[in-house]
Design a protein around this motif. Sequence first.
Motif, short mmCIF file in Angstrom:
data_model
loop_
_atom_site.label_atom_id
_atom_site.label_comp_id
_atom_site.label_asym_id
_atom_site.label_seq_id
_atom_site.Cartn_x
_atom_site.Cartn_y
_atom_site.Cartn_z
N ASP A 164 -37.64 -5.78 3.42
CA ASP A 164 -38.46 -6.43 1.86
C ASP A 164 -37.50 -7.02 1.05
OD1 ASP A 164 -39.96 -7.82 0.05
OD2 ASP A 164 -41.18 -5.53 -0.07
N ILE A 165 -36.93 -8.62 1.06
CA ILE A 165 -36.33 -8.56 0.26
C ILE A 165 -36.38 -8.72 -1.27
CG2 ILE A 165 -34.40 -10.89 -0.75
CD1 ILE A 165 -34.55 -11.48 2.08
N HIS A 166 -38.65 -8.77 -1.43
CA HIS A 166 -38.58 -8.65 -2.82
C HIS A 166 -38.21 -7.53 -3.92
CE1 HIS A 166 -41.21 -9.71 -6.18
NE2 HIS A 166 -41.70 -9.09 -6.08
N LEU A 167 -38.89 -6.27 -3.01
CA LEU A 167 -38.67 -5.25 -3.15
C LEU A 167 -37.31 -4.26 -3.65
CD1 LEU A 167 -39.85 -2.28 -3.91
CD2 LEU A 167 -40.10 -1.90 -0.97
N LEU A 168 -35.89 -5.56 -2.68
CA LEU A 168 -34.78 -4.67 -2.99
C LEU A 168 -34.20 -5.45 -3.99
CD1 LEU A 168 -33.32 -5.14 0.91
CD2 LEU A 168 -34.13 -2.78 -0.38
N ALA A 169 -34.76 -6.40 -4.44
CA ALA A 169 -34.32 -6.80 -5.83
C ALA A 169 -35.43 -6.01 -7.12
CB ALA A 169 -35.21 -9.07 -5.51
N LEU A 170 -36.22 -6.02 -6.37
CA LEU A 170 -36.74 -4.86 -7.86
C LEU A 170 -36.53 -3.61 -8.08
CD1 LEU A 170 -40.63 -5.46 -7.49
CD2 LEU A 170 -39.05 -6.26 -9.15
#
Length: 93
Positions: free
Chosen positions: A36-42
Amino acid sequence: MHTSSRVLRSIAVFEASKGFLAIIGALGYLSLMHHDIHLLALELIGHLGANPMDHYPAIFIRWADDLAGSSVQSVLLLAAGYSSIRFLEAFGI
């Protein structure tokens, strides 16, 4: 004449290194395909102590969301084309 040869060689190495970085970036993208790239960015923004609602972290999160929604073939084709141009430019110098 020796100095200009050294300058041209430095420029060629710089251009080739940009090509290698594009390949490394494409491989990094492939390694993140099933995450999950969004979660990794967060998590990265939180680890750095930044507020996700600030301007630049929000841009980074939006970029991560766009990257997650893009097709794998287009990203890899873009990286291959960019690195090919950089390697040809380095070879031509």
